[in-house]
Motif scaffolding. Structure first.
Motif, short mmCIF file in Angstrom:
data_model
loop_
_atom_site.label_atom_id
_atom_site.label_comp_id
_atom_site.label_asym_id
_atom_site.label_seq_id
_atom_site.Cartn_x
_atom_site.Cartn_y
_atom_site.Cartn_z
N GLY A 84 18.18 3.90 -3.70
CA GLY A 84 17.65 2.66 -3.19
C GLY A 84 16.14 2.59 -3.13
O GLY A 84 15.42 3.23 -3.91
N ALA A 85 15.63 1.83 -2.16
CA ALA A 85 14.24 1.40 -2.15
C ALA A 85 13.30 2.22 -1.27
O ALA A 85 12.10 1.95 -1.27
CB ALA A 85 14.16 -0.06 -1.73
N LEU A 86 13.80 3.19 -0.53
CA LEU A 86 12.90 3.95 0.35
C LEU A 86 12.25 5.09 -0.43
O LEU A 86 12.43 6.28 -0.15
CB LEU A 86 13.65 4.44 1.58
N GLN A 87 11.49 4.67 -1.44
CA GLN A 87 10.74 5.57 -2.30
C GLN A 87 9.62 4.74 -2.94
O GLN A 87 9.64 3.52 -2.89
CB GLN A 87 11.64 6.18 -3.37
N GLN A 88 8.66 5.40 -3.52
CA GLN A 88 7.55 4.65 -4.11
C GLN A 88 7.89 4.06 -5.47
O GLN A 88 7.37 3.00 -5.84
CB GLN A 88 6.32 5.57 -4.21
N TYR A 89 8.78 4.72 -6.20
CA TYR A 89 9.18 4.24 -7.53
C TYR A 89 10.69 4.37 -7.69
O TYR A 89 11.29 5.36 -7.25
CB TYR A 89 8.50 5.06 -8.64
N GLY A 90 11.30 3.38 -8.34
CA GLY A 90 12.73 3.43 -8.63
C GLY A 90 13.01 2.94 -10.03
O GLY A 90 12.31 2.05 -10.54
N VAL A 91 14.03 3.49 -10.66
CA VAL A 91 14.42 3.09 -12.01
C VAL A 91 15.80 2.43 -11.96
O VAL A 91 16.74 3.00 -11.41
CB VAL A 91 14.44 4.30 -12.96
N VAL B 276 14.21 -0.33 -16.12
CA VAL B 276 12.96 -0.88 -15.60
C VAL B 276 12.44 0.05 -14.51
O VAL B 276 13.19 0.42 -13.61
CB VAL B 276 13.16 -2.30 -15.03
N LEU B 277 11.19 0.43 -14.59
CA LEU B 277 10.56 1.23 -13.54
C LEU B 277 9.87 0.28 -12.57
O LEU B 277 9.00 -0.50 -12.96
CB LEU B 277 9.54 2.21 -14.13
N VAL B 278 10.27 0.34 -11.29
CA VAL B 278 9.74 -0.54 -10.26
C VAL B 278 8.85 0.26 -9.31
O VAL B 278 9.28 1.30 -8.80
CB VAL B 278 10.88 -1.22 -9.47
N LYS B 279 7.66 -0.22 -9.09
CA LYS B 279 6.80 0.33 -8.05
C LYS B 279 7.06 -0.49 -6.79
O LYS B 279 6.70 -1.67 -6.72
CB LYS B 279 5.32 0.23 -8.43
N PHE B 280 7.74 0.11 -5.82
CA PHE B 280 8.14 -0.64 -4.63
C PHE B 280 6.95 -0.96 -3.74
O PHE B 280 6.05 -0.15 -3.54
CB PHE B 280 9.18 0.14 -3.82
N LYS B 281 6.98 -2.19 -3.22
CA LYS B 281 5.97 -2.66 -2.27
C LYS B 281 6.55 -2.88 -0.88
O LYS B 281 5.83 -2.89 0.11
CB LYS B 281 5.35 -3.97 -2.78
N GLY B 282 7.85 -3.10 -0.83
CA GLY B 282 8.49 -3.34 0.45
C GLY B 282 9.97 -3.07 0.40
O GLY B 282 10.59 -3.11 -0.67
N ALA B 283 10.53 -2.78 1.55
CA ALA B 283 11.97 -2.58 1.70
C ALA B 283 12.39 -3.16 3.05
O ALA B 283 11.54 -3.43 3.90
CB ALA B 283 12.34 -1.09 1.64
N SER C 268 6.83 -1.37 4.81
CA SER C 268 5.81 -1.54 3.78
C SER C 268 5.64 -0.23 3.02
O SER C 268 5.60 0.85 3.61
CB SER C 268 4.48 -1.93 4.43
N ILE C 269 5.57 -0.32 1.70
CA ILE C 269 5.49 0.87 0.85
C ILE C 269 4.21 0.82 0.03
O ILE C 269 3.93 -0.16 -0.67
CB ILE C 269 6.71 0.97 -0.09
#
Length: 346
Positions: free
Chosen positions: A119-126, A36-43, A344-345
């Motif tokens: 982890g989540a400190l990026q704009q997109y994660g798989v 799943v490709l996630v566009k992160f909005k927050g961490a 906030s991302i």
């Protein structure tokens, strides 16, 4: 279609927060059949993230990892074999990606997001679809991004071994993320909370969250005995132990017979002049257990309770941007936060 490059933080080496490096043109990972490709909005940050950068983390980690286990966002795309999510779904990361249910094992303990898995400190994660859970419907992205580590750890402490019952006592320490979640979960369950803190201002905030008693540990060095007296001398059934060796002696003084002390961390340091021994467990007739977050099944249980009781995670009033990550680390290291510290991302 997601862009091919993104802004992404990594931890290069250890020793200080200078190990944090921002790459503004990092490659977005490819999506496999089960991914799943996630566009992160927050961490959100945890003490764990700080000590990974500092070089004091005792569990598995890899050099160059994208930090932060806790993230929430929107599903951008899914692999052709994915069945749990679809594009547009709102999701939260699971801490140990391989810990789906039951006890943690030697494999799943080495699948920590932000330690071994990016982890989540990026704009997109798989992520594999098994490593995500739906965002609780009553939470926004920043609130949801606080659940992965602190929320699930508190839930496991109170429900993982011997479930908390209405009317029982819970002792929490300080005003970090795990402790605040423990206060909220305990009150939702009809339990009574004795909290410790270091200032009158923080005591007022704890009381506003429902804490029945608050002890200033700087003014009362024997707060463990004080807590036991507040229970009528029986002791507390659960201690959420975040301080480590520096606070364990007092936790043992507070615990009831057959009570559980769940060791979460060691924010008070790894050494103490008064280290308790295993014999103290016998003398106090109690259980002392280590808690390493929890499973996806437990997280799903927790999220149902969050929705049913409309529990809102406590997020610090200061929210940082992705570009301000290094400043956020220092802010948390200086203990300026209350509750969870969010990023906030965009």
């Amino acid at each position: 279609m997601a862009p091919q490059t993104q802004k992404q933080w990594t931890v290069q080496g250890t020793g200080s927060f200078d190990a944090l490096k921002l790459n503004e043109s990092a490659k977005v990972a490819e999506v496999g059949d089960n991914d799943v490709l996630v566009k992160f909005k927050g961490a959100s940050l945890n003490y764990r993230d700080l000590i990974i950068a500092k070089g004091g983390y005792p569990f598995a980690q890899k050099d160059g990892v994208v930090p932060a286990s806790d993230g929430a966002g929107v599903v951008e795309a899914v692999g052709k074999k994915v069945h749990r999510f679809k594009a547009g779904d709102k999701v939260v990361t699971l801490f140990n990606q391989g810990h789906i249910f039951g006890s943690i094992d030697h494999h799943s303990i080495e699948t920590g997001t932000g330690g071994v898995i990016d982890g989540a400190l990026q704009q997109y994660g798989v992520y594999n679809e098994d490593g995500l859970v739906p965002l609780p419907s009553n939470l926004n992205f920043l609130e949801g991004a606080t659940l992965t580590c602190a929320g699930l750890t508190a839930w496991n402490a109170l429900y993982g071994l011997k479930p908390l019952m209405p009317g029982e006592y819970v002792l929490t320490q300080g005003t970090g993320g795990v402790s605040i979640f423990a206060v909220q979960f305990a009150k939702a369950a009809g339990a009574k909370v004795i909290a410790t803190t270091s200032s009158a201002a923080k005591a007022d905030k704890l009381k506003s969250l429902g804490a029945d008693h608050v002890i200033n540990y700087k003014e009362d060095s024997n707060w463990g005995e004080t807590a036991k007296k507040l229970t009528g001398g029986r002791g507390v059934q659960h201690v959420v132990e975040v301080g480590g060796p520096s606070t364990m002696a007092q936790s043992l003084k507070a615990i009831a017979f057959d009570g559980i002390i769940s060791i979460i961390g060691f924010i008070g340091g790894g050494k103490s002049e008064h280290n308790p021994t295993f014999l103290d467990c016998l003398v106090n007739i109690c259980i002392v257990r280590g808690v390493y977050v929890g499973s996806r099944q437990q997280m799903e249980d927790m999220n149902r309770a969050i929705v049913a009781n409309d529990i809102k995670p406590v997020v610090d009033e200061k929210v940082f941007t992705l570009e301000q990550t290094k400043e956020a680390y220092q802010y948390m290291w200086d203990q300026k936060h209350f509750g969870k510290l969010a990023i906030s991302i965009e």
